[in-house]
Design an enzyme around this catalytic site. Sequence first.
Site, short mmCIF file in Angstrom:
data_model
loop_
_atom_site.label_atom_id
_atom_site.label_comp_id
_atom_site.label_asym_id
_atom_site.label_seq_id
_atom_site.Cartn_x
_atom_site.Cartn_y
_atom_site.Cartn_z
N VAL A 123 -23.50 -24.66 -1.38
CA VAL A 123 -22.51 -24.83 -0.32
C VAL A 123 -22.92 -23.92 0.84
O VAL A 123 -23.13 -22.73 0.66
CB VAL A 123 -21.10 -24.49 -0.81
CG1 VAL A 123 -20.08 -24.73 0.29
CG2 VAL A 123 -20.75 -25.30 -2.04
N PHE B 145 -23.04 -28.35 -8.89
CA PHE B 145 -23.85 -29.52 -8.60
C PHE B 145 -24.65 -29.38 -7.31
O PHE B 145 -25.30 -30.31 -6.88
CB PHE B 145 -22.96 -30.77 -8.51
CG PHE B 145 -22.14 -30.97 -9.75
CD1 PHE B 145 -22.72 -31.48 -10.89
CD2 PHE B 145 -20.80 -30.63 -9.77
CE1 PHE B 145 -21.98 -31.66 -12.03
CE2 PHE B 145 -20.05 -30.80 -10.91
CZ PHE B 145 -20.65 -31.32 -12.05
N LYS C 72 -21.39 -29.14 1.51
CA LYS C 72 -21.80 -29.18 0.11
C LYS C 72 -22.97 -30.14 -0.02
O LYS C 72 -22.84 -31.32 0.30
CB LYS C 72 -20.64 -29.63 -0.77
CG LYS C 72 -20.99 -29.68 -2.24
CD LYS C 72 -19.80 -30.15 -3.04
CE LYS C 72 -20.17 -30.26 -4.51
NZ LYS C 72 -19.06 -30.78 -5.31
N GLY D 270 -22.76 -23.95 -6.20
CA GLY D 270 -21.82 -24.62 -7.09
C GLY D 270 -22.52 -25.22 -8.29
O GLY D 270 -23.73 -25.06 -8.49
N ASP E 269 -6.40 -30.98 -10.81
CA ASP E 269 -7.05 -29.67 -10.93
C ASP E 269 -6.40 -28.67 -9.98
O ASP E 269 -7.09 -27.95 -9.25
CB ASP E 269 -8.54 -29.79 -10.64
CG ASP E 269 -9.32 -28.59 -11.17
OD1 ASP E 269 -8.79 -27.89 -12.05
OD2 ASP E 269 -10.44 -28.35 -10.71
#
Length: 966
Positions: free
Chosen positions: A50, A47, A65, A45, A157
């Site tokens: 995963v 940041f 994560k 991802g 989102d």
Amino acid sequence: MAFANFRRILRLSTFEKRKSREYEHVRRDLDPNEVWEIVGELGDGAFGKVYKAKNKETGALAAAKVIETNSEEELEDYIVEIEILATCDHPYIVKLLGAYYYDGKLWIMIEFCPGGAVDAIMLELDRGLTEPQIQVVCRQMLEALTFLHGKKIIHRDLKAGNVLMTLEGDIRLADFGVSAKNLKTLQKRDSFIGTPYWMAPEVVMCETMKDTPYDYKADIWSLGITLIEMAQIEPPHHELNPMRVLLKIAKSDPPTLLSPSKWSAEFRDFLKTALDKNPETRPSAAQLLEHPFVSSVTSNKALRELVAEAKAEVMEEIEDGRDEGDEEDAVEAASPLENHTRDSSEVSQLSIDADKLLKESPFTPPPPSQPQDGANGPSEPPGHGALPATSPLDVAPGNENGQAVPVPLRKFRPVSMGARIQVSEEKQAADQGGDLSPAASRSQKASQSRPNSSALETLRSELTNGSLELPTPGAQSLSKRDSDCGSVSTSGSTDFGTSLSADMSVNKESGSLSIKDSRLHNKTLKRTRKFVVDGVEVSITTSKIISEDEKKDEEMRFLRRQELRELRLLQKEEHRNQTQLSSKHELQLEQMHKRFEQEINAKKKFFDIELENLERQQKQQVEKMEQDHAVRRREEAKRIRLEQERDYAKFQEQLKLMKKEVKNEVEKLPRQQRKESMKQKMEEHTQKKQLLDRDFLAKQKEDLELAMKRITADNRREICDKERECLTRKQELLRDREAALWEMEEHHLQERHQLVKQQLKDQYFLQRHELLRKHEKEREQMQRYNQRMIEQLKVRQQQEKARLPKIQRSEGKTRMAMYKKSLHINGGGSAAEQREKIKQFSQQEEKRQKAERLQQQQKHENQMRDMLAQCESNMSELQQLQNEKCHLLIEHETQKLKALDESHNQNLKEWRDKLRPRKKALEEDLNQKKREQEMFFKMNEESECANPTSPNKVTKFFPYSSADAA
């Protein structure tokens, strides 16, 4: 300099190193590796990575994560998401299994959803969802949103990539990384956050204007866009780049389905209701649950079928589609690929941060076909592959009688990429060149969930007859929008045109394109899926013409994903900077208000002390005056008494002289008269003496009383004067006190205005700074995009240039053989003449081939010139949009500063208007106290006059004794 100012803005003078905070749902004392076992990697991802994890005790699966967090500030960025997941216990919301902060890493353990994300399922199946499937998803999403909004949470989102599927056919709403948790029900937000294609108009406006905040109704708009995405694979305006799509959302009418007739009236009405640009009239999630489109949903069977189809066993084989007579091309036999079962949960399983995962994608791109030597030109450009074809279903026995259960042909909504054409019965459609119109191309996009056979036959006939027109390059999207775009404020998808396909010929008079026979360079991918639904084994076979463009599409999606990650990082940093600046501003205001309060309290305390000192001084002076008065009265009374005693002694001496005189007068009388006369005279003298003595003492007493009254009156007058003087000084002190407070209030108003004004400037400075950083990143991405387009064009031209001699040699041999054959058939002339004709024909062929090479070179130069012009136009358009946005931000800042000054002036005017009656009330109060004091003094004087036995009378000081009376 600007960066130094930016750092100065975010720096707090009172900031110290933050201590580690204890969060309720984050464990710091436990190594997650002791509880969870990593069994695989799901993806990478924006940041962190995963992983697929398994609980060592229970065996439960989770998506882990893992995020590198180097400071407490970075850790706080993810606490909101963790708290939301921990507090939301709902069947349609993904569950938090645990959160750990250990060794500088944050582990967020999320419920594992084997079905994967909806957008990954659509990519896997190459089609969108059917209306029954959309109904079930919509119903469950509305129930989840009703729960979230009831807890004052805005998701912000919503999209297909953030809707995960379970094997039981239920959804799990995920990715709360940009969600907002409000404190009040009617609280609104002004953060520009989310993914552009799904943003509500009121959220778009917050990029440059914070005056129109939004609430939970923004999720309803995103829900409507998500439903369109599920129906058409792509959201509305996916062909536009993010800068233009934001303008499109803000200024255009609400989007609709591309083919409304393919969908029910209830679905269209639901979208019309949800996609209301006015958030005030837009319904809530609870109200939409009563809509006919979702109110009748009672079962999730449609989603169970969808998940079963996505996870079905897949058999793939590639069939070579080249001509068998190609002399220079090796014949590649169709080779079946190994059977494998797709686990779509390994793709986009976790939508946290909305970065879809790369390593276990459910759509494995087929190996690209190598460019072959063909007779009709080079290979196709990116984005111009062929669409999949559908074939009849194979039905296995599934009923109790062992008979074959008839299963209707499953309809697909394939993804259209450029000039890919949907066909059926595993037949390749592009037999002959023709013109394709943009309308026809759009009609074949992946917006039709149930294309009928008549449309396919019409399309096949158009292709065969060469009447279907291709769209112009400028209007053609280069590649599919990456459905894994994630939660960013901008996206990397573009709408800039591609160059002409090498498999298309240009008609320079009409400007149209024609498809050349690309069968020599394409292969057909056939997929067969087998799965069981309610005891019925279903087999679905699909065919799709593939080329090397498939690999380029994957590369384009990967590059776009990288760009969106960069923008996501920018947005995260922007959000952190905004939070720090807001915290700094709040602290500044709090400190300023505390300082104001301290200054006012100090000023009040100063005047209170002065008043207290004045009153104490007054009391001491009055007490001293009273003491002096008492001493004076005693001394004066003593002096008067001494004088009166001397006077009384003199008076007695005079009486004695009078007695002697009486005796002398009696002695002068004859002796016989003396005795009688003496007795008479002495009686008269005694009576007179008593009368005189009484009158003398009364006179002395009266004189003493008058003296004492005079002294008391003088003392009272002195005390009254002193009281008046003290009251005057006290009132002057009160006036000074109020004047100082009023001056301080005005100064505080001015100072607060200056601070708020500076904070507003700092806020807009930060917005400009972040906007310029975002624009710089967009320009960098645009330059990379343009460079990729130029490089692809160069590679394609090099391939065309290298292929042309082979084509010319092949054509030359063929034409020469045909010419020789014609000469042989005609049989005219001698051998020398035939050799001469052949020589002339060979020379003509050389001229023709040279002309073709020159034409190709000119064509390449024109293509490169057009491409450079297009790239320059792209940059100019981007620069213009960015300049407009910067200008809008500066204009809005000017308006806000002007409005702030006007508001301050108005507040100052109102304060001054209220000050006049305050001054008047103060003077009236002081005058009233003066009048009350004068009235008190006057009443005291009157009471003194009316009460002769007042304590201030002389008798108070001089009680007369019997000795005095004697």
